[in-house]
Design a protein around this motif. Sequence first.
Motif, PDB file in Angstrom:
ATOM      1  N   VAL A  13      35.638 -25.242  26.831  1.00 16.10           N
ATOM      2  CA  VAL A  13      35.149 -26.592  26.540  1.00 16.10           C
ATOM      3  C   VAL A  13      33.778 -26.443  25.887  1.00 16.10           C
ATOM      4  N   SER A  14      33.635 -27.002  24.678  1.00 18.75           N
ATOM      5  CA  SER A  14      32.379 -26.889  23.926  1.00 18.75           C
ATOM      6  C   SER A  14      31.809 -28.270  23.681  1.00 18.75           C
ATOM      7  N   LYS A  15      30.594 -28.481  24.188  1.00 13.58           N
ATOM      8  CA  LYS A  15      29.948 -29.782  23.967  1.00 13.58           C
ATOM      9  C   LYS A  15      28.844 -29.617  22.914  1.00 13.58           C
ATOM     10  N   PHE A  16      28.854 -30.496  21.933  1.00 15.69           N
ATOM     11  CA  PHE A  16      27.828 -30.474  20.896  1.00 15.69           C
ATOM     12  C   PHE A  16      26.962 -31.728  21.027  1.00 15.69           C
TER      13      PHE A  16
ATOM     14  N   THR B 261      40.240 -39.630  37.246  1.00 12.11           N
ATOM     15  CA  THR B 261      39.996 -38.892  36.003  1.00 12.11           C
ATOM     16  C   THR B 261      40.975 -37.725  35.894  1.00 12.11           C
ATOM     17  N   LYS B 262      41.163 -37.056  37.013  1.00  9.40           N
ATOM     18  CA  LYS B 262      42.075 -35.907  37.010  1.00  9.40           C
ATOM     19  C   LYS B 262      43.476 -36.352  36.587  1.00  9.40           C
ATOM     20  N   LYS B 263      43.894 -37.460  37.160  1.00  7.10           N
ATOM     21  CA  LYS B 263      45.234 -37.967  36.865  1.00  7.10           C
ATOM     22  C   LYS B 263      45.353 -38.337  35.378  1.00  7.10           C
ATOM     23  N   ALA B 264      44.384 -39.119  34.911  1.00 10.23           N
ATOM     24  CA  ALA B 264      44.448 -39.618  33.524  1.00 10.23           C
ATOM     25  C   ALA B 264      44.316 -38.471  32.514  1.00 10.23           C
ATOM     26  N   LEU B 265      43.354 -37.593  32.761  1.00  9.21           N
ATOM     27  CA  LEU B 265      43.098 -36.512  31.794  1.00  9.21           C
ATOM     28  C   LEU B 265      44.252 -35.510  31.769  1.00  9.21           C
TER      29      LEU B 265
ATOM     30  N   LEU C 157      40.356 -29.418  33.689  1.00  9.92           N
ATOM     31  CA  LEU C 157      41.332 -28.615  32.956  1.00  9.92           C
ATOM     32  C   LEU C 157      41.236 -27.122  33.288  1.00  9.92           C
ATOM     33  N   GLY C 158      40.311 -26.774  34.167  1.00 15.05           N
ATOM     34  CA  GLY C 158      40.175 -25.372  34.571  1.00 15.05           C
ATOM     35  C   GLY C 158      39.804 -24.469  33.398  1.00 15.05           C
ATOM     36  N   ALA C 159      38.803 -24.894  32.611  1.00  9.51           N
ATOM     37  CA  ALA C 159      38.397 -24.114  31.434  1.00  9.51           C
ATOM     38  C   ALA C 159      37.868 -22.736  31.841  1.00  9.51           C
ATOM     39  N   LYS C 160      37.978 -21.806  30.898  1.00  5.71           N
ATOM     40  CA  LYS C 160      37.473 -20.454  31.148  1.00  5.71           C
ATOM     41  C   LYS C 160      35.943 -20.457  31.115  1.00  5.71           C
ATOM     42  N   VAL C 161      35.407 -21.246  30.193  1.00  5.97           N
ATOM     43  CA  VAL C 161      33.967 -21.291  29.977  1.00  5.97           C
ATOM     44  C   VAL C 161      33.592 -22.708  29.542  1.00  5.97           C
ATOM     45  N   LEU C 162      32.385 -23.137  29.942  1.00  4.25           N
ATOM     46  CA  LEU C 162      31.832 -24.389  29.407  1.00  4.25           C
ATOM     47  C   LEU C 162      30.625 -24.027  28.547  1.00  4.25           C
ATOM     48  N   GLU C 163      30.630 -24.496  27.301  1.00  3.28           N
ATOM     49  CA  GLU C 163      29.510 -24.210  26.399  1.00  3.28           C
ATOM     50  C   GLU C 163      28.767 -25.509  26.091  1.00  3.28           C
TER      51      GLU C 163
ATOM     52  N   SER D  26      26.644 -36.824  27.997  1.00  3.29           N
ATOM     53  CA  SER D  26      27.738 -36.064  27.364  1.00  3.29           C
ATOM     54  C   SER D  26      27.924 -34.690  28.003  1.00  3.29           C
ATOM     55  N   ASP D  27      26.815 -34.093  28.439  1.00  3.67           N
ATOM     56  CA  ASP D  27      26.921 -32.798  29.138  1.00  3.67           C
ATOM     57  C   ASP D  27      27.844 -32.959  30.351  1.00  3.67           C
ATOM     58  N   TYR D  28      27.634 -34.078  31.050  1.00  7.85           N
ATOM     59  CA  TYR D  28      28.409 -34.316  32.265  1.00  7.85           C
ATOM     60  C   TYR D  28      29.889 -34.511  31.935  1.00  7.85           C
ATOM     61  N   SER D  29      30.177 -35.287  30.878  1.00  7.37           N
ATOM     62  CA  SER D  29      31.581 -35.471  30.464  1.00  7.37           C
ATOM     63  C   SER D  29      32.226 -34.104  30.244  1.00  7.37           C
ATOM     64  N   ALA D  30      31.512 -33.234  29.528  1.00  4.73           N
ATOM     65  CA  ALA D  30      32.071 -31.918  29.195  1.00  4.73           C
ATOM     66  C   ALA D  30      32.329 -31.109  30.463  1.00  4.73           C
ATOM     67  N   SER D  31      31.409 -31.218  31.406  1.00  3.50           N
ATOM     68  CA  SER D  31      31.547 -30.471  32.652  1.00  3.50           C
ATOM     69  C   SER D  31      32.735 -30.981  33.472  1.00  3.50           C
ATOM     70  N   VAL D  32      32.908 -32.297  33.479  1.00  2.22           N
ATOM     71  CA  VAL D  32      34.039 -32.891  34.201  1.00  2.22           C
ATOM     72  C   VAL D  32      35.356 -32.421  33.557  1.00  2.22           C
ATOM     73  N   ILE D  33      35.407 -32.443  32.236  1.00  2.83           N
ATOM     74  CA  ILE D  33      36.631 -32.031  31.534  1.00  2.83           C
ATOM     75  C   ILE D  33      36.912 -30.557  31.805  1.00  2.83           C
TER      76      ILE D  33
END
Length: 449
Positions: A3-6, A164-168, A214-220, A203-210
Motif C-alpha cells: 500500500v503506497s500513500k502519496f 470497513t473490513k466488510k466493505a473493503l 488487506l494484510g499488505a506486505k508493506v505500507l509506504e 490520508s496516512d490513516y486511510s492508507a494504514s487502515v487499508i
Amino acid sequence: MIVSKFGGTSVQNSDAIKQVFSIVASRKEKTFIVVSALSKVTDTLLNLISKIKEKKIDEAEGIVEKIFERHLDVAFELGVSKEIEEYFEKKKQDLIVFAKALGVLGEVTNRSVDYILSIGELLSSNLIYVFLKSKGLKIAYLDPRDIIKTDSNFTCAEVDFPSTKKALTKRFAELSGYDYWVTGGFVGSDGSFDTTTLGRGGSDYSASVIASVLGAKVLEIWTDVDGILTTDPKICPNAMLVKEVSYDEASELATFGAKVLHPKTIYPAVSKRIPVYVLNTFNPSSSGTLISFGSPRKKVVKAIAFRKNIMVVNIKSNRMLGVYGYLAKVFDIFNKFQTSVDLVSTSEVSISLTIDDSKNLNNIVKELSEISTVEILDNCAIVSVIGEGLKDSTTIASRIFNALKNIKIYMVSMGASDINFSFVVRQDELEKTVNLLHNEFFGNSTGLS
Ligand code: ADP
Ligand code: ASP
Ligand code: MG
C-alpha cells in the motif's frame, strides 16, 4: 501487495504525478495507491467554507472556479483532459449549487463541511486513476466512501473497523484481477452513506487502515522529505534522516507534532505487524525511514518534535490545600467542554496544563474560576525530545537544561511515556530552542550519549 500513500506535495502538479507513475510502475509488486488532495486544495476548500459562512457567494464561486481550473490544467499537462473533463465539470456544478444553497443562510454544518472537503481527494484520485490508466497500468478505482466506513463524527470521524473490513474486502474481491488500485485518502462515509473525513492529515490513516484490512506486505508513506528526520527541516536546516525508528517512537513523534505522519497512522499497521516506510517521492532512491518492531536504540535521542499555538493554563486551588477530588473536578470541566489536555504537572495546590484548542476557553475559565484562580499563558509551544534511549539515560535532563540555559522553560513533563521528555517554551523562542537542542544531540552528527 504494497500500500503506497502519496501526500499532497507528491501529487501537487503534473511533474509530481508523473513521478508517482514512475515509482509505482517500476516495481513488480501489486500496489494499492492512496492519494491526498493536490497540495493546498484542502486549505482552499476550507477558505471556500469561510466565504460561504460570510455569504460572499461571488468570492466562493471564484474559489471553486480556480480549484477546477488548476485540476484541468494538470489533466491537460498529463494528456488526459478529455477523459476527465466531464467528471470535473459535473463535480464543479454540484459544488457551486451546494455552495449557493448554503450561502443563503450562511450556515455550514460539519456534515456539509465534510462533503466540501472530500472534493479534494475525489478530484485527485480520479485524475490520477485516469492518468495511470492512460499509461497502460491495469488499474481499478475505488471510491473511498465505499470502502472506509466511519461513525458520524463529521470532520474527525472514527473508522468503524468491522464495517470497513466488510466493505473493503468485498469491493477488493470484485476487483481482484487488477495489478493496481487507487483511492482517495482522508474520506469515508458513515452508516447512512453521508460523506465523512478523518481529520487533517488523515490520508496516512486511510492508507494504514487499508494496509491492515488487506494484510499488505508493506505500507509506504511517500512525502516531500527523505523520511523521518531528526526534526522538522523547515525550522532546522541541519535536520538529518533517521533510518529506523520504533513504532513507539514514531507514534510519540506524530502525536507531539511531527507532521510527517498523522498521529493515528501507526496503530492499524502495528496491529498487523506491517512494516511502514516513510519515503521521498522526489528522491525515491533514498532508503527512507523504516518504522520497525524492535527498539533500535543506539541513539539516546531519535528526534525532536514540537507543537505550536499551545496555551498553558495555571490553576490554583482557592482552598490552598489539596482537597480530595479537586483534580477530578478540574478535569471534568475540560471534559465537559471537549477540550483535550496534553501536558500536565501538579503540586499540592496547583495544576499546570496545556491545551491547543481555545474554542471553549472562556467557558472553561469561567467554571474553573469558581474553584480556583486561573492564569493563561498563550503563544507557547511544546517541544518533545523523543527516543527509546531516554528510558535508561541518566543525563538527558541535564543535557537538555544545559543546552537551554538561556531559554525560559514554563513546564516540564516526562510526557505520556518514558521515551518522551516534553517541555513548554514561548513560541518566539521555539526556533532557537529546537536548533540548540538539535545541536546538542545531533550537532556532532552522531547523537550518541
Ligand atoms: P504530505 O503532504 O506528504 O502528507 P506533510 O506536509 O503532511 O506531507 O508532512 C511532511 C512535512 O512534515 C515535511 O515537509 C516537514 O516539513 C514536516 N515534518 C515535521 N517534522 C518532521 C520530521 N521529524 N521529519 C520529517 N518531516 C517533518
Ligand atoms: N488533504 C487532507 C489534508 O490536507 C488530508 C491529507 O492530506 O492527508 O489534511
Ligand atoms: Mg501529511
